[in-house]
Design an enzyme around this catalytic site. Structure first.
Site, PDB file in Angstrom:
ATOM      1  N   ASN A   1      16.326   2.606   2.943  1.00  0.00           N
ATOM      2  CA  ASN A   1      14.926   3.017   3.030  1.00  0.00           C
ATOM      3  C   ASN A   1      14.863   4.341   3.789  1.00  0.00           C
ATOM      4  O   ASN A   1      15.131   4.389   4.983  1.00  0.00           O
ATOM      5  CB  ASN A   1      14.135   1.928   3.763  1.00  0.00           C
ATOM      6  CG  ASN A   1      12.664   2.255   3.931  1.00  0.00           C
ATOM      7  OD1 ASN A   1      12.250   3.396   3.811  1.00  0.00           O
ATOM      8  ND2 ASN A   1      11.868   1.243   4.243  1.00  0.00           N
ATOM      9  N   CYS A  35       5.864   5.737   4.918  1.00  0.00           N
ATOM     10  CA  CYS A  35       6.534   5.694   3.617  1.00  0.00           C
ATOM     11  C   CYS A  35       5.626   6.120   2.466  1.00  0.00           C
ATOM     12  O   CYS A  35       6.092   6.290   1.341  1.00  0.00           O
ATOM     13  CB  CYS A  35       7.095   4.298   3.376  1.00  0.00           C
ATOM     14  SG  CYS A  35       8.172   3.722   4.717  1.00  0.00           S
ATOM     15  N   HIS A  42       8.415   3.613  -3.673  1.00  0.00           N
ATOM     16  CA  HIS A  42       9.137   3.706  -2.405  1.00  0.00           C
ATOM     17  C   HIS A  42      10.272   2.695  -2.391  1.00  0.00           C
ATOM     18  O   HIS A  42      10.093   1.533  -2.762  1.00  0.00           O
ATOM     19  CB  HIS A  42       8.174   3.448  -1.248  1.00  0.00           C
ATOM     20  CG  HIS A  42       8.853   3.239   0.059  1.00  0.00           C
ATOM     21  ND1 HIS A  42       9.780   4.122   0.563  1.00  0.00           N
ATOM     22  CD2 HIS A  42       8.753   2.229   0.969  1.00  0.00           C
ATOM     23  CE1 HIS A  42      10.214   3.672   1.729  1.00  0.00           C
ATOM     24  NE2 HIS A  42       9.614   2.530   1.990  1.00  0.00           N
TER      25      HIS A  42
END
Length: 324
Positions: A279, A112, A249
């Site tokens: 996500n 990420c 993020h």
């Protein structure tokens, strides 16, 4: 001196939408359970598009918007943990699809944090003076890494891609950077393990799907990411008042809430879209950036200071303060 600047942004997500209620039909969960813990209401899941397909859509948009010819692109970096294959790279497929015959292309694996790491590397490539134009794309099809019987992880992730076109500039736009890795904590978030399979090896059972210690990752994000952002601002003499927006993020709304309090930046400066995308790992920050430009929040006129911060498997975390 030569610097880099973000001149174009773009994003693309698969058409298929999967809501929390859809997930409740296949596992023991509910919209209320998911949304109250994560801030996620829906996510886009690829039906038949691979990671390279998503990245190619973004690359095509960047080319069209810029007016550049494909052979003007010097490099393409794709940040991903869900490539089509280990070989060739996803970036190589993008290079071929857009006919960027002069570009070298490679993938970066930093989970990420991948987009932030890749953007930092791309900035150095252009600053070297050897390259003028480059693409940095975060692209994921995490749906193929998810255990769809595990509600603790299956509800979190989505598919998508976002990216930027970097061009050479006489003015400095990447104002500050900090990148970190702590491999000692790598087991907190893993996926896609392979095992030895030759006639001469003793293999172990591989973990193919995403496995996460949710509490450890939550605590890591609050503690380590907040600390690194504060250190970055202090070392670069950039204050919280100088920052126009924070693009972190998109893992969990609670994480954003707590980081905002930790670094004492107004919560309204933290943009978010995890409600609609979940996500998307390396794609989350560039998708968020592209949407912010579409909405007019970020103008791409070089007058705004934006904090970009990624964190995830590795463990990895990194932040950039960029003038956009």
């Amino acid at each position: 001196m030569i610097f880099s600047k973000i001149s174009q942004v773009a994003h693309y997500v698969p058409q298929q939408l999967v809501t929390n209620n859809d997930l409740a039909n296949i596992m023991d969960t509910s919209h209320e359970w998911i949304f109250s813990r994560t801030g996620i209401a829906e996510r886009h899941i690829s039906r038949d598009e691979m990671t390279s397909d998503l990245a190619i859509q973004v690359a095509d948009q960047l080319l069209t918007q810029s007016g550049l010819k494909a052979d003007a692109i010097d490099f393409i970096i794709v940040a991903t943990i869900s490539p089509d294959a280990t070989m060739p790279s996803t970036a190589a497929k993008v290079q071929a699809a857009i006919a960027a015959t002069s570009a070298f292309a490679f993938d970066m694996t930093a989970a990420c944090s991948g987009f932030v790491f890749a953007l930092a590397m791309a900035d150095k490539l252009i600053a070297s003076g050897a390259y003028q134009n480059g693409m940095v794309i975060g692209a994921e099809t995490l749906s193929k890494l998810v255990n769809w019987q595990d509600r603790a992880t299956a509800v979190l992730f989505g598919d998508g891609a976002g990216g930027v076109l970097l061009e050479a500039s006489k003015d400095k736009h990447v104002l500050a950077e900090t990148l970190h890795t702590d491999g000692a904590r790598c087991q907190s978030l893993i996926s896609g393990e392979t095992s030895l399979s030759s006639p001469y090896s003793i293999g172990k059972k591989a973990i193919a799907t995403i496995q996460m210690d949710g509490r450890a990752i939550f605590d890591f994000a609050i503690r380590d990411v907040s600390k690194s952002i504060l250190t970055l601002m202090a070392q670069s003499d950039i204050t919280k008042d100088d920052i126009d927006y924070c693009l972190l993020h998109q893992a969990n709304r609670r994480i954003l809430d707590k980081i905002a309090r930790k670094i004492d930046v107004p919560r309204e400066k933290f943009l978010e879209n995890m409600m609609r995308y979940g996500n998307t790992s390396a794609a989350s920050i560039p998708i968020l950036l592209s949407e912010a430009v579409q909405k007019g929040q970020i103008r791409l006129d070089g007058t705004q200071k934006i904090l970009l911060s990624g964190f995830g498997g590795g463990l990895t975390w990194g932040s950039l303060i960029v003038k956009i």
